[in-house]
Design a protein around this motif. Structure first.
Motif, PDB file in Angstrom:
ATOM      1  N   THR A 219       0.824  -1.158  -0.220  1.00 29.19           N
ATOM      2  CA  THR A 219      -0.024  -0.366   0.101  1.00 29.19           C
ATOM      3  C   THR A 219       1.006   0.684   0.414  1.00 29.19           C
ATOM      4  O   THR A 219       0.503   2.170  -0.247  1.00 29.19           O
ATOM      5  CB  THR A 219      -1.041   0.046   1.275  1.00 29.19           C
ATOM      6  N   VAL A 223       0.948   4.113  -3.101  1.00 28.19           N
ATOM      7  CA  VAL A 223       0.319   5.484  -2.291  1.00 28.19           C
ATOM      8  C   VAL A 223       1.337   6.809  -3.003  1.00 28.19           C
ATOM      9  O   VAL A 223       1.543   7.444  -3.694  1.00 28.19           O
ATOM     10  CB  VAL A 223      -0.179   5.875  -0.475  1.00 28.19           C
ATOM     11  N   LEU A 242      -6.791   6.525  -6.507  1.00 29.16           N
ATOM     12  CA  LEU A 242      -6.503   5.447  -5.163  1.00 29.16           C
ATOM     13  C   LEU A 242      -8.103   5.353  -4.451  1.00 29.16           C
ATOM     14  O   LEU A 242      -8.682   4.557  -3.821  1.00 29.16           O
ATOM     15  CB  LEU A 242      -5.610   5.656  -4.119  1.00 29.16           C
ATOM     16  N   LEU A 248      -9.878   9.973   1.645  1.00 28.25           N
ATOM     17  CA  LEU A 248      -8.811   9.730   1.747  1.00 28.25           C
ATOM     18  C   LEU A 248      -7.408  10.920   3.153  1.00 28.25           C
ATOM     19  O   LEU A 248      -7.421  10.039   4.140  1.00 28.25           O
ATOM     20  CB  LEU A 248      -7.718   8.881   1.023  1.00 28.25           C
ATOM     21  N   VAL A 275      -5.987   3.896   3.643  1.00 37.57           N
ATOM     22  CA  VAL A 275      -6.656   3.255   1.663  1.00 37.57           C
ATOM     23  C   VAL A 275      -6.448   2.014   2.161  1.00 37.57           C
ATOM     24  O   VAL A 275      -7.503   1.438   1.705  1.00 37.57           O
ATOM     25  CB  VAL A 275      -5.209   3.367   0.983  1.00 37.57           C
ATOM     26  N   SER A 276      -5.495   1.834   3.334  1.00 36.95           N
ATOM     27  CA  SER A 276      -5.679  -0.379   4.172  1.00 36.95           C
ATOM     28  C   SER A 276      -7.173  -0.320   4.396  1.00 36.95           C
ATOM     29  O   SER A 276      -7.748  -1.124   4.444  1.00 36.95           O
ATOM     30  CB  SER A 276      -4.498  -1.013   5.011  1.00 36.95           C
ATOM     31  N   ARG A 278      -9.936   0.735   3.466  1.00 33.37           N
ATOM     32  CA  ARG A 278     -10.545   1.284   3.250  1.00 33.37           C
ATOM     33  C   ARG A 278     -10.784   0.182   2.362  1.00 33.37           C
ATOM     34  O   ARG A 278     -11.749  -0.620   1.699  1.00 33.37           O
ATOM     35  CB  ARG A 278     -11.048   2.577   2.609  1.00 33.37           C
ATOM     36  N   THR A 279      -9.512  -0.099   1.181  1.00 35.95           N
ATOM     37  CA  THR A 279      -9.649  -1.894   0.967  1.00 35.95           C
ATOM     38  C   THR A 279      -9.320  -3.422   1.464  1.00 35.95           C
ATOM     39  O   THR A 279      -9.627  -4.244   1.184  1.00 35.95           O
ATOM     40  CB  THR A 279      -7.876  -1.932  -0.085  1.00 35.95           C
TER      41      THR A 279
END
Length: 282
Positions: A219, A223, A242, A248, A275-276, A278-279
């Protein structure tokens, strides 16, 4: 008990090169450092190597190899893909009293953690054409090493230690400083090498951060690739690939009007965590 190794007791490096017909091959990024005073300085700069097994990448004719054997290192394992140098280094192997092992292999395909026992360190005048991918692979497991003492082109070294706001600050700066404490030790002029490269070289030392910012490696790569891929744009624009960039950035506590070169390592780690989250990456 370590047997004292005299790097000057063997034939001069230029004689070794001449005897074996060892021309430097540009395709392998080869530039030889033949001054044993300089190779000794590099080896000493690695710090206390007592009990440590040292991995060297690209030993060439063996200038740094000899210097490493003159330290208190428990053993030296040199990884060399060019069979010409594997043969040429046999005299050093015989003089090492069992402390030197040559592994004929491509360093990009060798895992130093599996190759040698802990405690381990890497000390190398890296082939310039593979220096960055090698470093990134080692940084992923920096905790497994007592330290990395490596030579790069000066331009690459400048990027590794660059601070936010400077022109050299980029993806490599963030990843390196996120995983390790990076310190420039000294520079070497082009004329110190045979053949002389077109650039200066710099020795950089890396040690594991005791408390690195938590973030997922892949990630962080995503990014930083997005942010620095369009480094002149504001983050709210460059981070659109992203997902919801504005959200974010808010979660990471970053200003959407900032540019990548203005964001410190901690900011990118916070962004990677956002980000992590959310994913679902861990």
């Amino acid at each position: 008990m370590i047997v004292v190794f005299d790097p000057h007791a063997l034939p001069p490096l230029r004689d070794v090169i001449a005897r074996h017909g060892l021309d430097a091959r540009k395709s392998l990024g080869q530039n030889f450092l033949l001054d044993l005073n300089l190779t000794g300085r590099i080896a000493r700069s690695a710090g206390d190597l007592r009990g440590v097994t040292v991995v060297e990448v690209g030993p060439g004719p063996g200038g740094l190899t000899r210097a490493l054997l003159a330290t208190d290192a428990a053993a030296v394992v040199a990884v060399e893909r060019d069979s010409r140098f594997v043969r040429a280094l046999q005299d050093v192997v015989e003089a090492s009293a069992g402390r030197l092992t040559i592994v004929e292999a491509d360093a990009l395909e060798v895992d130093p953690v599996e190759l040698v026992p802990a405690p381990r360190a890497i000390v190398a005048n890296l082939p310039y054409n593979v220096a960055t991918p090698l470093l990134l692979g080692w940084l992923k497991r920096i905790d497994a090493f007592a330290g990395l003492t490596l030579m790069f082109q000066k331009e690459v070294a400048d990027r590794l230690v660059a601070q936010p706001g400077s022109k050299s600050y980029g993806r490599l700066s963030v990843i390196a400083q996120w995983r390790a404490q990076a310190k420039v030790l000294f520079n070497l002029p082009a004329k110190a090498f045979t053949p002389p490269p077109k650039v200066e070289s710099t020795v950089v030392q890396f040690t594991a951060r005791p408390d690195p910012e938590p973030a997922d490696w892949k990630t962080m790569e995503r990014v930083t690739a997005a942010a620095f891929g369009q480094r002149r744009k504001m983050l709210r624009q460059s981070l659109k690939p992203l997902g919801d960039a504005e959200a974010l950035l808010a979660e990471a506590g970053l200003d959407g009007t900032a540019r990548a070169e203005e964001v410190p390592v901690a900011g990118f780690a916070a962004l990677a965590r956002a980000v992590s989250a959310r994913t679902g990456a861990s």
